[in-house]
Design an enzyme around this catalytic site. Structure first.
Site, PDB file in Angstrom:
ATOM      1  N   THR A 118      44.035 -72.360 -40.312  1.00 43.63           N
ATOM      2  CA  THR A 118      43.005 -73.035 -39.529  1.00 43.63           C
ATOM      3  C   THR A 118      43.531 -73.490 -38.177  1.00 43.63           C
ATOM      4  OG1 THR A 118      41.644 -75.048 -39.444  1.00 43.63           O
ATOM      5  CG2 THR A 118      43.627 -75.153 -40.770  1.00 43.63           C
ATOM      6  N   TYR A 142      43.469 -82.200 -43.876  1.00 41.83           N
ATOM      7  CA  TYR A 142      43.122 -80.783 -44.008  1.00 41.83           C
ATOM      8  C   TYR A 142      44.090 -79.924 -43.203  1.00 41.83           C
ATOM      9  CZ  TYR A 142      40.712 -76.382 -43.043  1.00 41.83           C
ATOM     10  OH  TYR A 142      40.414 -75.052 -42.882  1.00 41.83           O
TER      11      TYR A 142
END
Length: 330
Positions: A118, A142
């Site tokens: 990501t 995250y």
């Protein structure tokens, strides 16, 4: 040899399966616990194994029985605000389970790994567009959970004898142009998904979290990549590794940023619906702006995206939402 797609019943993973099938792959196996995925999203003829990616006995058995040489790992938790409220859940799902999966899969014969990472590993980059070489400074659990897995894969590849491609996604949106798959979770947090649901009356409104960011209109700025283009990047990464290519870390984006308010206006225009947009406070963990520098993936993999157009992406997302509404009425 075969490919194991973890999370292949989910949004991005199901598009990877379609990309492999469209390219002529015959041996694709999906491993998914169906916590957020759907068994009907797995195409007919593709083997679906329902289970946990951290079940090492299961993973080893699936790899050996299906002569799997490549792993495309999509299974993960992906909601930034949720990662702030449940950090241990994210480190378990995205880091601890990835470690267990890699150990079992490589031990059973996998030699190529494609990892779904990501742009959140960059945090609040000082320079935009963001290249793969800028300092990594994730600002939420995250992003940190994914970065830890990147490090783990990089450290393990040499000693364990596998090659890898790590793909850092920017904001994924849209649906399969043929209408075979799309973002199907009813409570998904992807902006374009939520906005199209508001346009079709599935939500009362679109909530915008913060308009006081240092961006042109004060709302967060993101690079939106169409999901089939992203899946094709994974397929090309697989070809690269199987052809003996070196391990790589690559951005996946278009290099064009749109603000939250701009996206809302595009959805209104394409749908013809003037839905409510409500401005609220910032959410924890959201960076102000992040846009990809994507020259490296084009050069190294020959990636040539086909759907780099926000109107097209929104049109696909609206069509998929309409499909889901009809499906759920049946």
């Amino acid at each position: 040899m075969a490919v194991l797609v973890t999370g292949g019943a989910g949004y991005i993973g199901s598009h990877m399966v379609l990309a492999l099938l469209d390219a002529g792959a015959e041996d694709v196996v999906v491993l998914d616990d169906l916590s957020t995925g759907f068994d009907w999203a797995v195409p007919e003829g593709v083997k679906l194994v329902v289970g946990d990616v951290a079940d090492q006995d299961l993973v080893a058995r699936v790899v050996r029985e299906n002569r799997i040489d490549a792993l495309a790992h999509f299974a993960a938790k992906i909601v930034v605000p949720e990662s702030v409220s449940d950090p241990l859940g994210y480190y378990l799902a995205n880091t601890v389970k990835t470690r267990a999966l890699i150990e079992a899969a490589v031990g059973a014969g996998v030699r190529h790994v494609i990892f779904s990472s990501t742009a959140a590993v960059y945090g609040e980059p000082e320079v935009v567009p963001v290249t793969e070489t800028v300092p990594l400074n994730p600002i939420n659990p995250y992003g940190r959970s994914k970065l830890m897995s990147e490090w783990m894969i990089g450290d393990a590849a040499g000693p364990l004898g596998f090659s890898y491609v790590i793909l850092r996604y920017f904001n994924v949106a849209g649906a399969d142009p043929k209408g075979r798959s799309g973002q199907s979770s009813p409570n998904a947090t992807h902006l374009i998904k939520v906005a199209t649901q508001a346009a079709l009356g599935k939500r009362e409104r679109l909530d915008v979290f913060g308009t006081d960011y240092p961006t042109p209109d004060g709302s967060c700025l993101r690079d939106y990549i169409q999901v089939s283009d992203l899946a094709e990047a994974h397929r090309l990464a697989l070809d690269h590794l199987r052809d003996g290519g070196d391990s790589l870390i690559l951005n996946c984006g278009y290099g064009q940023g749109y603000s939250v308010l701009e996206v809302a206006e595009v959805v209104k225009r394409v749908s013809g619906v003037d839905f409510e947009v409500r401005i609220g406070p910032r959410r924890p963990g959201d960076p102000a702006r992040i846009v990809a520098a994507a020259d490296k993936i084009r050069d190294r993999l020959g990636w040539a995206p086909k759907f780099d157009d926000l109107d097209t992406i929104v049109t696909q997302a609206l069509a998929w939402e309409d499909h889901l509404a009809k499906r759920n009425r049946v």
